[in-house]
Design a protein around this motif. Structure first.
Motif, PDB file in Angstrom:
ATOM      1  N   PRO A 183      35.538  41.183  45.124  1.00 16.23           N
ATOM      2  CA  PRO A 183      34.727  41.410  46.222  1.00 16.23           C
ATOM      3  C   PRO A 183      35.381  42.346  47.154  1.00 16.23           C
ATOM      4  N   VAL A 184      36.752  42.617  47.156  1.00 22.78           N
ATOM      5  CA  VAL A 184      37.424  43.677  47.835  1.00 22.78           C
ATOM      6  C   VAL A 184      36.762  45.139  47.371  1.00 22.78           C
ATOM      7  N   LEU A 185      36.855  45.261  46.267  1.00 19.35           N
ATOM      8  CA  LEU A 185      36.372  46.725  45.607  1.00 19.35           C
ATOM      9  C   LEU A 185      35.112  46.861  45.761  1.00 19.35           C
ATOM     10  N   ASP A 186      34.183  45.832  45.559  1.00 19.41           N
ATOM     11  CA  ASP A 186      32.724  45.990  45.907  1.00 19.41           C
ATOM     12  C   ASP A 186      32.553  46.383  47.646  1.00 19.41           C
ATOM     13  N   GLY A 187      33.364  45.761  48.544  1.00 19.22           N
ATOM     14  CA  GLY A 187      33.374  46.237  49.812  1.00 19.22           C
ATOM     15  C   GLY A 187      33.757  47.450  50.032  1.00 19.22           C
ATOM     16  N   LEU A 188      34.398  47.969  49.231  1.00 21.90           N
ATOM     17  CA  LEU A 188      35.177  49.510  49.423  1.00 21.90           C
ATOM     18  C   LEU A 188      33.783  50.477  48.623  1.00 21.90           C
ATOM     19  N   GLY A 189      33.010  49.955  47.900  1.00 18.79           N
ATOM     20  CA  GLY A 189      31.736  50.863  47.522  1.00 18.79           C
ATOM     21  C   GLY A 189      32.232  51.251  45.993  1.00 18.79           C
ATOM     22  N   ALA A 190      33.228  50.377  45.421  1.00 19.73           N
ATOM     23  CA  ALA A 190      33.389  50.732  44.060  1.00 19.73           C
ATOM     24  C   ALA A 190      32.187  50.340  43.003  1.00 19.73           C
ATOM     25  N   GLY A 191      31.918  51.205  42.125  1.00 22.33           N
ATOM     26  CA  GLY A 191      30.736  50.889  41.165  1.00 22.33           C
ATOM     27  C   GLY A 191      31.399  49.707  40.302  1.00 22.33           C
ATOM     28  N   PRO A 192      30.525  49.026  39.496  1.00 21.88           N
ATOM     29  CA  PRO A 192      30.952  47.990  38.589  1.00 21.88           C
ATOM     30  C   PRO A 192      32.040  48.737  37.519  1.00 21.88           C
ATOM     31  N   TRP A 193      31.483  49.841  36.955  1.00 16.79           N
ATOM     32  CA  TRP A 193      32.496  50.728  36.021  1.00 16.79           C
ATOM     33  C   TRP A 193      33.901  51.123  36.535  1.00 16.79           C
ATOM     34  N   LEU A 194      34.035  51.135  37.819  1.00 16.35           N
ATOM     35  CA  LEU A 194      35.121  51.474  38.580  1.00 16.35           C
ATOM     36  C   LEU A 194      35.985  50.361  38.888  1.00 16.35           C
ATOM     37  N   SER A 244      40.467  46.436  38.160  1.00 16.55           N
ATOM     38  CA  SER A 244      40.743  45.354  37.940  1.00 16.55           C
ATOM     39  C   SER A 244      41.726  45.136  36.651  1.00 16.55           C
ATOM     40  N   GLN A 245      41.486  45.934  35.636  1.00 14.64           N
ATOM     41  CA  GLN A 245      41.984  45.919  34.267  1.00 14.64           C
ATOM     42  C   GLN A 245      43.330  46.363  34.480  1.00 14.64           C
ATOM     43  N   ILE A 246      43.667  47.483  35.311  1.00 11.58           N
ATOM     44  CA  ILE A 246      44.933  47.896  35.516  1.00 11.58           C
ATOM     45  C   ILE A 246      45.858  46.864  36.199  1.00 11.58           C
ATOM     46  N   VAL A 247      45.145  46.108  37.291  1.00 17.52           N
ATOM     47  CA  VAL A 247      45.912  45.204  38.092  1.00 17.52           C
ATOM     48  C   VAL A 247      46.478  44.224  37.042  1.00 17.52           C
ATOM     49  N   SER A 248      45.509  43.798  36.297  1.00 19.64           N
ATOM     50  CA  SER A 248      45.815  42.550  35.300  1.00 19.64           C
ATOM     51  C   SER A 248      46.558  42.842  34.018  1.00 19.64           C
ATOM     52  N   VAL A 249      46.762  44.160  33.480  1.00 19.03           N
ATOM     53  CA  VAL A 249      47.676  44.601  32.655  1.00 19.03           C
ATOM     54  C   VAL A 249      48.999  44.604  33.141  1.00 19.03           C
ATOM     55  N   THR A 250      48.973  45.323  34.324  1.00 17.46           N
ATOM     56  CA  THR A 250      50.345  45.346  35.062  1.00 17.46           C
ATOM     57  C   THR A 250      50.981  44.293  35.409  1.00 17.46           C
ATOM     58  N   ALA A 251      50.338  43.141  35.808  1.00 12.66           N
ATOM     59  CA  ALA A 251      50.701  41.866  36.165  1.00 12.66           C
ATOM     60  C   ALA A 251      51.344  41.172  35.203  1.00 12.66           C
ATOM     61  N   MET A 252      50.384  41.238  33.949  1.00  9.53           N
ATOM     62  CA  MET A 252      50.895  40.568  32.562  1.00  9.53           C
ATOM     63  C   MET A 252      52.176  41.143  32.136  1.00  9.53           C
ATOM     64  N   GLN A 253      52.241  42.361  32.202  1.00  8.49           N
ATOM     65  CA  GLN A 253      53.266  43.404  31.337  1.00  8.49           C
ATOM     66  C   GLN A 253      54.750  42.725  31.976  1.00  8.49           C
ATOM     67  N   TRP A 254      54.638  42.773  33.343  1.00 11.68           N
ATOM     68  CA  TRP A 254      55.827  42.826  34.160  1.00 11.68           C
ATOM     69  C   TRP A 254      56.363  41.468  34.607  1.00 11.68           C
TER      70      TRP A 254
END
Length: 317
Positions: free
Chosen positions: A235-246, A251-261
């Motif tokens: 919802p935060v990204l939607d509110g900032l006007g980010a398209g679904p593709w972005l 979201s994947q960057i955040v999930s991979v980073t959180a899982m990795q470290w």
């Protein structure tokens, strides 16, 4: 390059406990004055079967080697030799994710309050049992670190001899009673990747966690991670006007980073023995860990199915 690298050096000593500890403090002071030093410990000296040893920890491997090869340490060792303290083997190197020296088994122990004496007795019992095995070179027991965990190291001439000891009936019998002295089961210090694969060496070959175990643990962490990011970050990204593709890419960057470290290392810790391709290879251990993970699947599925506030598809209503 691994962080928090430890060097443990065992010594022959003709002197008494107090005399050795007095000199060992000089060696620790030398390490403490070197760049990158973080801590140092003198091994428990409760029985002749246990090695006298000094352990130092540095932030980075390069800094550790600089001290190990330095003139200051060489001078302290020379003074130790004059007092009868001689190195009994090469330096054992240990990273946080596993031994860097072959033929070394390292184990963490969270000893119960008041159980220190019995724990030491069990370590002596293990050392005496190991002493009868081919290639045995010694056992070192380090006192508790700031996290409250003791560390024991058993040294063999070759990796194959170490693995033979790890699988032996003599070790299984000697282990009887050890777990009663611990707050939780002991764990081998081994190299576990961020995505739940433990790498060990057996009979000169590399063995790894079975893929199905790694996949089960990754799924256990991935599902709630994706659900929570979809509910709260989406919802935060939607509110900032980010398209679904972005939005999906971020979201994947955040999930991979959180899982990795953070997430996968934390989730792997309680399953360390189950993930170990040697210690966790038995059918009983493998099945038991799988059952626990399936139960946790059920818990997370129930949580997201019943808690409306966590349901991203319905968060706007």
């Amino acid at each position: 390059m691994p962080e928090h690298v430890h060097a443990i050096t065992a010594f022959h000593s003709a002197g008494g406990v107090a005399e050795f500890r007095d000199w060992a403090e000089e060696l620790l002071a030398s390490a403490q004055a070197a760049p990158g030093h973080t801590s140092g410990r003198i091994a428990v000296d409760g029985d002749p079967v246990l090695d006298r040893a000094v352990a130092v920890t540095f932030s980075h491997e390069e800094q550790l080697h600089r001290w190990l090869d330095g003139l200051d340490r060489e001078e302290v060792l020379r003074r130790g030799q004059q007092r009868g303290f001689w190195r009994s083997s090469g330096d054992v190197l240990l990273a946080d994710d596993g031994p860097m020296t072959l033929g070394v088994g390292a184990f963490r122990h969270a000893v119960t309050v008041g159980g220190e004496e019995e724990f030491l007795r069990m370590q002596v019992r293990l050392a005496r049992a190991a002493a009868g095995q081919p290639g045995y070179e010694g056992t070192i027991v380090l006192p508790a670190d700031p996290r409250g965990e003791s560390l024991s190291l058993v040294r063999f001439r070759t990796e194959r001899q170490l693995e033979a000891w790890m699988r032996s009936a003599a070790r299984t019998e000697a282990l009887s009673g050890l777990r009663a002295t611990l707050r939780k089961d002991f764990s081998a210090v081994s190299n576990t990747t961020p995505f739940a694969t433990t790498v060990r060496t057996e009979d000169g070959r590399t063995v790894m966690t079975p893929n199905w175990k790694s996949a089960m643990l990754v799924l256990l962490v991935l599902y709630p991670t994706v659900m929570l990011l979809s509910r709260f970050l989406g919802p935060v990204l939607d509110g900032l006007g980010a398209g679904p593709w972005l939005g999906l890419w971020v979201s994947q960057i955040v999930s991979v980073t959180a899982m990795q470290w953070w997430l996968m290392p934390a989730a792997s810790r309680p399953f360390r023995r189950w993930l170990d391709p040697i210690d966790g290879s038995g059918a009983r251990i493998s099945a038991g860990g799988a059952v626990v993970i399936v139960v946790l699947y059920a818990v997370t599925l129930t949580l997201f199915a019943t808690v409306h506030e966590l349901q991203f598809w319905d968060y706007a209503t």
